[in-house]
Scaffold this motif. Structure first.
Motif, PDB file in Angstrom:
ATOM      1  N   THR A 124       0.833  -1.205   0.000  1.00 22.42           N
ATOM      2  CA  THR A 124       0.000   0.000   0.000  1.00 22.42           C
ATOM      3  C   THR A 124       0.863   1.248   0.000  1.00 22.42           C
ATOM      4  OG1 THR A 124      -1.806  -1.158   1.129  1.00 22.42           O
ATOM      5  CG2 THR A 124      -1.773   1.248   1.297  1.00 22.42           C
ATOM      6  N   ALA A 125       1.917   1.243   0.824  1.00 19.14           N
ATOM      7  CA  ALA A 125       2.826   2.400   0.848  1.00 19.14           C
ATOM      8  C   ALA A 125       3.493   2.597  -0.506  1.00 19.14           C
ATOM      9  CB  ALA A 125       3.880   2.193   1.932  1.00 19.14           C
ATOM     10  N   ASP A 194       8.873 -18.095  -4.608  1.00 14.43           N
ATOM     11  CA  ASP A 194       9.714 -16.975  -5.021  1.00 14.43           C
ATOM     12  C   ASP A 194       9.133 -15.615  -4.652  1.00 14.43           C
ATOM     13  OD1 ASP A 194      11.603 -18.691  -6.125  1.00 14.43           O
ATOM     14  OD2 ASP A 194      10.594 -18.732  -8.073  1.00 14.43           O
ATOM     15  N   TRP A 195       8.034 -15.609  -3.905  1.00 14.60           N
ATOM     16  CA  TRP A 195       7.415 -14.330  -3.520  1.00 14.60           C
ATOM     17  C   TRP A 195       8.354 -13.507  -2.639  1.00 14.60           C
ATOM     18  CZ3 TRP A 195       6.415 -12.564   1.437  1.00 14.60           C
ATOM     19  CH2 TRP A 195       5.701 -11.355   1.515  1.00 14.60           C
ATOM     20  N   THR A 196       8.441 -12.219  -2.913  1.00 10.77           N
ATOM     21  CA  THR A 196       9.167 -11.285  -2.043  1.00 10.77           C
ATOM     22  C   THR A 196       8.472  -9.924  -2.088  1.00 10.77           C
ATOM     23  OG1 THR A 196      10.677 -10.205  -3.619  1.00 10.77           O
ATOM     24  CG2 THR A 196      11.337 -12.378  -2.766  1.00 10.77           C
ATOM     25  N   LEU A 197       8.874  -9.065  -1.166  1.00  7.09           N
ATOM     26  CA  LEU A 197       8.414  -7.672  -1.155  1.00  7.09           C
ATOM     27  C   LEU A 197       9.427  -6.737  -1.802  1.00  7.09           C
ATOM     28  CD1 LEU A 197       6.934  -7.258   2.461  1.00  7.09           C
ATOM     29  CD2 LEU A 197       5.653  -7.245   0.300  1.00  7.09           C
ATOM     30  N   LEU A 201       9.175  -2.709  -1.847  1.00  7.54           N
ATOM     31  CA  LEU A 201      10.051  -1.959  -0.944  1.00  7.54           C
ATOM     32  C   LEU A 201      10.863  -0.901  -1.683  1.00  7.54           C
ATOM     33  CD1 LEU A 201      11.253  -4.874   1.345  1.00  7.54           C
ATOM     34  CD2 LEU A 201       9.937  -2.873   2.079  1.00  7.54           C
ATOM     35  N   ALA A 202      11.253  -1.216  -2.899  1.00  8.13           N
ATOM     36  CA  ALA A 202      12.024  -0.249  -3.683  1.00  8.13           C
ATOM     37  C   ALA A 202      11.211   0.990  -4.027  1.00  8.13           C
ATOM     38  CB  ALA A 202      12.528  -0.913  -4.962  1.00  8.13           C
ATOM     39  N   SER A 221      15.157 -12.310  12.012  1.00  7.00           N
ATOM     40  CA  SER A 221      15.394 -10.861  11.979  1.00  7.00           C
ATOM     41  C   SER A 221      15.753 -10.370  10.584  1.00  7.00           C
ATOM     42  CB  SER A 221      16.518 -10.497  12.947  1.00  7.00           C
ATOM     43  OG  SER A 221      17.721 -11.155  12.597  1.00  7.00           O
ATOM     44  N   ALA A 222      15.981 -11.277   9.644  1.00  3.76           N
ATOM     45  CA  ALA A 222      16.262 -10.860   8.268  1.00  3.76           C
ATOM     46  C   ALA A 222      15.086 -10.096   7.663  1.00  3.76           C
ATOM     47  CB  ALA A 222      16.590 -12.078   7.406  1.00  3.76           C
ATOM     48  N   HIS A 223      13.878 -10.377   8.127  1.00  2.00           N
ATOM     49  CA  HIS A 223      12.699  -9.718   7.561  1.00  2.00           C
ATOM     50  C   HIS A 223      12.627  -8.230   7.925  1.00  2.00           C
ATOM     51  CE1 HIS A 223      10.981 -13.456   5.993  1.00  2.00           C
ATOM     52  NE2 HIS A 223      11.446 -14.014   7.101  1.00  2.00           N
ATOM     53  N   PRO A 224      12.645  -7.860   9.211  1.00  3.12           N
ATOM     54  CA  PRO A 224      12.618  -6.423   9.499  1.00  3.12           C
ATOM     55  C   PRO A 224      13.831  -5.687   8.963  1.00  3.12           C
ATOM     56  CG  PRO A 224      13.119  -7.686  11.489  1.00  3.12           C
ATOM     57  CD  PRO A 224      12.664  -8.670  10.443  1.00  3.12           C
ATOM     58  N   GLU A 225      14.967  -6.366   8.931  1.00  7.24           N
ATOM     59  CA  GLU A 225      16.168  -5.721   8.389  1.00  7.24           C
ATOM     60  C   GLU A 225      15.992  -5.398   6.911  1.00  7.24           C
ATOM     61  OE1 GLU A 225      19.159  -8.560   9.332  1.00  7.24           O
ATOM     62  OE2 GLU A 225      19.129  -8.097  11.491  1.00  7.24           O
ATOM     63  N   ARG A 226      15.394  -6.312   6.154  1.00 10.02           N
ATOM     64  CA  ARG A 226      15.177  -6.053   4.734  1.00 10.02           C
ATOM     65  C   ARG A 226      14.125  -4.964   4.539  1.00 10.02           C
ATOM     66  NH1 ARG A 226      14.279 -10.614   0.041  1.00 10.02           N
ATOM     67  NH2 ARG A 226      16.133 -11.428   1.102  1.00 10.02           N
ATOM     68  N   ILE A 227      13.072  -4.989   5.351  1.00  8.66           N
ATOM     69  CA  ILE A 227      12.001  -4.003   5.219  1.00  8.66           C
ATOM     70  C   ILE A 227      12.508  -2.594   5.523  1.00  8.66           C
ATOM     71  CG2 ILE A 227       9.818  -3.218   6.258  1.00  8.66           C
ATOM     72  CD1 ILE A 227       9.138  -6.248   6.600  1.00  8.66           C
TER      73      ILE A 227
END
Length: 263
Positions: A124-125, A194-197, A201-202, A221-227
């Motif tokens: 959404t963002a 293969d789904w990713t955000l 995010l870009a 913790s890889a998830h919040p770090e990537r976000i």
């Protein structure tokens, strides 16, 4: 309920009309709301009622209108006509949020989501960069991780007990089995691997706060770090699992309140 130093909050229920069906929504509005309202996106087994008292306390603590809704097929919304499509995370931003904003009079907003709802908040963002003032994710996944799949497999085994499905039915009625299958069978499908955000995010242009429990059974913790990478802050909450806003509600509320201050 709000604490004595917080303004009272007024609750209202809404029906969001869409071509696919009617969606149940609820809002919590302080007496004199300040900046952009917060839209909440629930998790894979969630609904408005499962947020419990969090939206009211979030509204009181931030002095912002808070809006939560049941996705199609969940809670008090209409039945979903079929299976979730593989692009269901992005589709929520594309197909539902315009209806919600138009019918509830929302211009600018803050997107806040839990678990897969955090992914929907990211989408959404990304889709509405001129309107989304800030993004908050709570225990969100940014890609398909083996830890996530292992947690889902464990949960699926647990739901072989009819009593667990019956508890889910308290919130979703006769849609409970569909809700469960929509979660487990979508995420465990090889076609979803293969789904990713990453693409979404870009495209995010607003400040980001990514909250995550250090004991989250559905993601490292890889998830919040990537976000949060290059976009904001990732905060790992101690002694916390997959539902930080229930396990550490005061800590989560304080983190969101501080993050949104002045935005």
């Amino acid at each position: 309920m709000p604490t004595p130093h917080e303004a009272p909050v007024t609750e209202a229920e809404w029906t969001i009309r869409s071509a696919e069906g009617d969606l149940f929504a609820k809002s919590w509005t302080p007496e004199t709301p300040g900046a952009a309202p917060i839209i909440l996106f629930h998790d894979s087994l969630g609904c408005v009622d499962l947020w419990r008292g969090f939206p009211e306390r979030l509204a009181a603590g931030t002095n912002r209108r808070v809006i939560a809704y049941d996705r199609l097929g969940f809670g008090r919304s209409d039945t979903h006509p079929g299976r979730l499509q593989l692009d269901f995370v992005a589709a929520e931003a594309r197909d539902t949020i315009p209806h919600l904003c138009e019918q509830l009079g929302v211009g600018e907003f803050v997107a806040c989501g839990h678990s897969v709802g955090g992914g929907m908040a990211v989408e959404t963002a990304a889709l509405f960069p001129e309107r989304c003032r800030a993004l908050v994710t709570i225990a969100a996944q940014a890609f398909v991780e083996e830890r996530t799949l292992a947690g889902i497999r464990d949960a699926k085994r647990g739901f072989q007990d009819p009593a667990n499905v019956a508890r889910l039915a308290r919130y979703h009625g006769d849609k409970a089995r569909w809700v469960l299958d929509a979660w487990t069978e979508t995420w465990l499908s090889p076609a979803f691997a293969d789904w990713t955000l990453d693409e979404a995010l870009a495209a995010v242009r607003c400040p980001v706060l990514a909250l995550h429990g250090d004991r989250d059974e559905y993601g490292s913790s890889a998830h919040p770090e990537r976000i949060a990478a290059g976009r904001g802050a990732a905060r790992l909450l101690p002694d916390t699992g997959h539902v930080p806003h229930r396990e550490q509600e005061a800590l989560v509320l304080d983190a969101i309140r501080s993050f949104l201050n002045g935005r």
